[in-house]
Each structure stands twice: as C-alpha cells, then as structure tokens.
Enzyme design. Structure first.
Site, PDB file in Angstrom:
ATOM      1  N   LYS A 145       0.872  -1.173   0.000  1.00 17.00           N
ATOM      2  CA  LYS A 145       0.000   0.000   0.000  1.00 17.00           C
ATOM      3  C   LYS A 145       0.908   1.222   0.000  1.00 17.00           C
ATOM      4  O   LYS A 145       1.504   1.568   1.008  1.00 17.00           O
ATOM      5  CB  LYS A 145      -0.910   0.054   1.227  1.00 17.00           C
ATOM      6  CG  LYS A 145      -1.951   1.177   1.058  1.00 17.00           C
ATOM      7  CD  LYS A 145      -2.494   1.738   2.349  1.00 17.00           C
ATOM      8  CE  LYS A 145      -1.661   2.836   2.943  1.00 17.00           C
ATOM      9  NZ  LYS A 145      -1.564   4.091   2.158  1.00 17.00           N
ATOM     10  N   GLU A 169      10.419  16.076  15.176  1.00 19.94           N
ATOM     11  CA  GLU A 169      10.620  16.027  13.732  1.00 19.94           C
ATOM     12  C   GLU A 169       9.629  16.967  13.049  1.00 19.94           C
ATOM     13  O   GLU A 169       8.426  16.849  13.255  1.00 19.94           O
ATOM     14  CB  GLU A 169      10.432  14.603  13.208  1.00 19.94           C
ATOM     15  CG  GLU A 169      10.765  14.501  11.738  1.00 19.94           C
ATOM     16  CD  GLU A 169      10.676  13.075  11.202  1.00 19.94           C
ATOM     17  OE1 GLU A 169       9.654  12.414  11.445  1.00 19.94           O
ATOM     18  OE2 GLU A 169      11.633  12.636  10.533  1.00 19.94           O
ATOM     19  N   GLU A 226      10.637   1.784  10.162  1.00 21.05           N
ATOM     20  CA  GLU A 226      11.603   2.848   9.869  1.00 21.05           C
ATOM     21  C   GLU A 226      10.858   4.163  10.050  1.00 21.05           C
ATOM     22  O   GLU A 226       9.930   4.441   9.292  1.00 21.05           O
ATOM     23  CB  GLU A 226      12.099   2.667   8.431  1.00 21.05           C
ATOM     24  CG  GLU A 226      13.290   3.480   8.113  1.00 21.05           C
ATOM     25  CD  GLU A 226      14.406   3.179   9.068  1.00 21.05           C
ATOM     26  OE1 GLU A 226      14.798   4.118   9.779  1.00 21.05           O
ATOM     27  OE2 GLU A 226      14.842   2.030   9.146  1.00 21.05           O
ATOM     28  N   CYS A 253      13.704  11.594   6.030  1.00 20.57           N
ATOM     29  CA  CYS A 253      13.921  11.187   7.436  1.00 20.57           C
ATOM     30  C   CYS A 253      15.357  11.451   7.824  1.00 20.57           C
ATOM     31  O   CYS A 253      15.678  11.543   9.002  1.00 20.57           O
ATOM     32  CB  CYS A 253      13.604   9.732   7.719  1.00 20.57           C
ATOM     33  SG  CYS A 253      12.850   8.812   6.448  1.00 20.57           S
TER      34      CYS A 253
HETATM   35  C1  UN1 Z   1      14.594   9.141   3.703  1.00 13.94           C
HETATM   36  O1  UN1 Z   1      15.183  10.036   4.248  1.00 13.94           O
HETATM   37  O2  UN1 Z   1      13.386   8.971   3.892  1.00 13.94           O
HETATM   38  O3  UN1 Z   1      20.020   8.735   2.569  1.00 13.94           O
HETATM   39  C2  UN1 Z   1      15.284   8.229   2.766  1.00 13.94           C
HETATM   40  C3  UN1 Z   1      19.263   9.414   1.899  1.00 13.94           C
HETATM   41  C4  UN1 Z   1      18.481   8.756   0.799  1.00 13.94           C
HETATM   42  C5  UN1 Z   1      17.308   8.051   1.345  1.00 13.94           C
HETATM   43  C6  UN1 Z   1      16.517   8.891   2.282  1.00 13.94           C
HETATM   44  N1  UN1 Z   1      19.318   7.839   0.109  1.00 13.94           N
HETATM   45  O4  UN1 Z   1      19.147  10.613   2.087  1.00 13.94           O
END
Ligand code: UN1
Length: 496
Positions: A177, A387, A252, A286
């Site tokens: 999804k 965040e 995650e 993230c």
């Molecule tokens: C994310 O931040 O959700 O390391 C993934 C990075 C990317 C992946 C980010 N290769 O910034």
C-alpha cells in the site's frame, strides 16, 4: 504534461477497481490545478483479494530458483534505466521534489534492483564443522510468505524498492500500500518487474488511506511480515497491531538529525552540505539535517553563510529545471511546518530567514514555504526535539565537542548524524559515540547508499535495517540443517 491517469488496484496481474467503487484524486503539490491521477480508495475486501492472490502465488514463486528470481530484478533494473526520465517526471509531478532529485530516487531503485538481483546468486548461509564425526551441517535462508508493505511518499520509488526487491529475491510475495500522496512511482516500479517476467500475484498493489487500506493489511492473518516506513505515530500502531498476531514488524520512522560543526572544519564544505541536507527534498527526508550544532566561536559566521545561501535558494515547481527546492507534499504538511515555525518564534528562537508560505503568482497554486533558519535555539525547545519534516533548520551553539555530542544524542531519535572536523581523533570519537544508525564524517546527513544498512536507533526504528547486507534478514527465516551420514545414532552433547 497534464494527462490524468486512472489507476486501478493491481491484483493477481490484473487491474481492478476497488470493490466499493470509491476513488480519490492526487493533485500536483506544486500546482493544485494539475490533476495527476485518480486512485482506488481501497478497503478490507480489496486487501483480502490482494492477500489471497499473493498467498496463492507464493506456493510457486518460492520454488523458483533464487538466481532466476534475481534475473527478473536485473531485467527490471535495465527497464528502469531506460525509463528514468519518464519516471522522474511522474515522481516530481506526484510528490513535488525537483526533477534532478526525482532522478536520484529512480537511481536508488536501479541500484537496489541490481544489488538485490545479484543477491539471487549469493544469499549465503553458513556451514560449520560438526561436533560429531560423519555429520554435515549448514544453515540457509527460506522465504516467509506474504509480506505487507506500507511505504511513504517522500522516496516513493526508492523506499518501495528497498522493501520489495529483497523480499522478492528471497521468494516471498508482496502486497504493497503506497503512500496515498505518491502511488504512481510504485506502479512504475512494478510495471518494470512485470515486464521483466514477474508472474501474476507475486506483487499486488492496493492504494488508499492508512485506516481503510493500511490497517486491514496490518491485521490480515495471512500476512506474517510487515515492513513500514513513516511516522512514529503510525509505526507504533503498526507495531502494536502486528504484535497481537506475533508478526515480524520492521519499522523505519522519524529522525531529528544533527550536523555538528567543529571550529577546525572547512566552512565552505559545511555551508554546501548543510544547505543540501536541510533544504533538499524540502526537508522531507527522514535523514534531513534539522539541527546544526556549531562551536560557539564560528557560530556567527556559520549562521550568516547559511542564511545567505537559504535566501538565495530558488523555490519553485519541481518540473522547472531552475527549481532547487520544491513544495511541501500537501496542505496538512504545510500547516504542520508553519505551525512549527510559529512555535519556534514563541519559544524564543530567532527567526533569521524564511518563516512564511510563499505567495503570489504560481506559488498560490502550491504548498510552497520559504527555507527557514532559526538561531539561538536551545536543546530543550520543541523545534530542537521534534521532527518537523520541512525546510526548517535550528542552529544550536555549544562550547566544545563533549557538549556537541551530548546535545546531538539528547533526542528521541537516532537515524543519521554528521560531523565536520579535520581532527581525526574527534572524527573517530564521533563515529563511535553518536547515537545514530548512520554517521557521516565531513558529509551531510543525507545520501545513504543502498549497499550499506539503512536504519536507526532509539525512536527511529525497532532494530531492523533495510538495504545493505542486512536487507534479507526481515524477509527470510533461517533454517539449520544437520545431515548425519554415520549410519548410527549420534547423540549431540551426550556421546562425546
Ligand atoms: C529518507 O530520508 O526517507 O540517505 C530516505 C538518503 C536517501 C534516502 C533517504 N538515500 O538521504
């Protein structure tokens, strides 16, 4: 490109409407007049159909030799290479990041398809000597079954690939999804797999919202493994619901990633790195840098430089080649980010640049916010702890490395962290002592490569790592096999 496409769920190799007939629309976050796609607003009955298809396909897919499964991924990688431009365009239009970044999202999926595809010829287990004579023993990975995946909109192709491709090479089948703000990239990834020879039912796509489509997937008894990337709030719910059925759940979640600058650092390098990592993807990674922790002596100069760069960033529609930063993904995210900016002001931080929604002309049709920098931030302020997921950087001053480390580690998250220094002892201390799953030295907090483990500590995750040599762990079970060819009963731990 103003074509509007209608997407049906993809179940057992066929495109089918939701059983309720309900749909939802996705509009370009840079231009709300642009209707990007119409998607199925799915519910439990659709999830049931997808899981049934995946369960049936599992009985044969698990028996396809792993190198052949890998071969399909490798062919899909070639198709992704050929379609990178088209898929980047789709990705920018659905979630807003500039085209050059969307290309990076596709490249990450290409890398994962190559890496996971070649894993079909490795998938190493271990053999060990036995305690007993004439006995052989080994361990091997086995697939688990139907994997439920819930993916985010911020890296809609890359993150789908991190989950889907290792799961497939292990011999599992998938129901995914995708984030409702960016579902097309999942369709594009799956189209390549199908054209490369993936049999019907091995991957199924069910679009929709978390409560109506995500939750039935999480709670489905025929889905033993869940892989989720998204907010802590939803991740906690997925974990709790999964635990009730003793599911394996890989989470995650968020980050509050620090970038430490020591006074011996190359400030030109810092300046470029911070602007890229704080404002790239409009801060919606993230791994984005959200806290700049600077040694006091260079703080004023560092802040000046970053503010100047932030002000100069060209914000605009990601489809325009001149845009360096795109919009936020949706109206709710815009409200959230503006809310944090107000909070920062009320907490007593100094707003040095940005701080407002961009308006006038084309900006009025999208969710654009200015790159924003706060100085005078203290580690206890909420803008330094929570965040934000937007282009908002908090600059915190510290006296020395020990204080920098303490501040860096004093948050609930631990995804990515960085330090800029020329002192090798400080660099090694940081490498060991920063509480994060990913640490960068003299590079900013974004830019993880797919062949190293990706994930974080503390509130960021629950101990799993995606990508890298660890990527098969969530999607396989170990089986240990003992072969006694002595022709006699040999009792382990008893006879010798
Ligand atoms: C994310 O931040 O959700 O390391 C993934 C990075 C990317 C992946 C980010 N290769 O910034």
């Amino acid at each position: 490109m103003t074509e509007t496409r209608v997407f049906h769920n993809f179940i057992n190799g066929e495109f089918v409407p939701s059983s309720s007939g309900q749909t939802f629309e996705r509009r370009n976050p840079a231009d709300q007049r642009d209707l990007v796609g119409v998607f199925q607003d799915s519910g439990a009955a659709d999830v049931d159909a997808a899981v049934a298809a995946a369960k049936a396909a599992y009985t044969t897919w698990r028996k396809v030799p792993a190198p052949q499964r890998g071969e399909i991924l490798l062919k899909a990688a070639e198709l992704l290479v050929a379609r990178k431009e088209q898929y980047s365009h789709d990705l920018t239009r659905e979630m807003g990041k500039p085209l050059f970044e969307a290309g990076g999202d596709i490249v990450e999926a290409i890398g994962m398809a190559q890496f996971a595809g070649s894993e079909g010829r490795r998938m190493h287990g271990v053999t060990t000597p036995s305690e007993l004579p004439n006995k052989f023993q080994m361990s091997m990975r086995q697939p688990i079954g139907v994997i439920g995946m819930i993916t985010p909109w911020n890296f809609p192709m890359a993150i789908a690939s991190w989950k889907m491709l290792p799961a497939l090479v292990c011999g599992n089948t998938v129901v995914i999804k995708p984030g409702e703000d960016a579902s097309i990239s999942t369709y594009n990834l799956v189209a390549c797999l199908v054209e490369a020879g993936l049999p019907p039912g091995v991957v199924n796509i069910v679009t929709g919202y978390g409560p109506s489509a995500g939750q039935p997937l999480v709670e489905h008894p025929d889905v033993p493994v869940l892989s989720f990337t998204g907010s802590n709030e939803v991740g906690r719910l997925v974990y709790e619901l999964g635990a009730r059925q003793i599911k394996r759940v890989s989470l995650e979640m968020g980050g509050k990633n620090p970038l430490i600058v020591m006074d011996d650092a190359d400030l030109d390098l810092v300046e470029q790195g911070v602007v890229w990592a704080a404002f790239g993807t409009t801060g919606q990674r993230c791994t984005a840098t959200s806290r700049l922790i600077v040694q006091r002596g260079i703080a004023a100069e560092m802040s000046e430089r970053i503010v100047a760069r932030a002000k100069a960033l060209r914000v605009g529609n990601g489809l325009q080649a001149t845009s360096e930063m795109g919009p936020l993904v949706n109206g709710a995210q815009l409200e959230r980010v503006l809310g944090y900016i107000e909070l920062g002001k009320s907490e007593g931080a100094t707003l040095r640049c940005g701080g407002a929604r961009l308006s006038g002309g084309d900006y009025d049709h999208g969710f654009f916010v200015q790159p924003t920098v706060f100085t005078g931030v203290t580690p206890t302020m909420r803008i330094a702890r929570e965040e934000i997921f937007g282009p908002v950087l908090s600059i915190i001053e510290v006296d020395d490395f020990d204080e920098a480390l303490a501040v860096a580690n004093d948050v609930a998250y631990g995804l990515s962290a960085s330090i800029y220094t020329r002192d090798i002892n400080t660099a090694y201390r940081a490498m060991h002592e920063l509480e994060a799953g990913i640490v960068y030295i003299n590079a900013p907090t974004i830019g993880a490569e797919i062949h190293l483990p990706f994930g974080g500590v503390k509130g960021t995750g629950n101990g799993h790592r995606e990508a890298g040599p660890t990527m098969l762990d969530v999607f396989s079970e170990w089986k240990s096999v003992y072969v006694d060819y002595s022709g006699a009963l040999q009792r382990a731990q008893i006879d010798n």
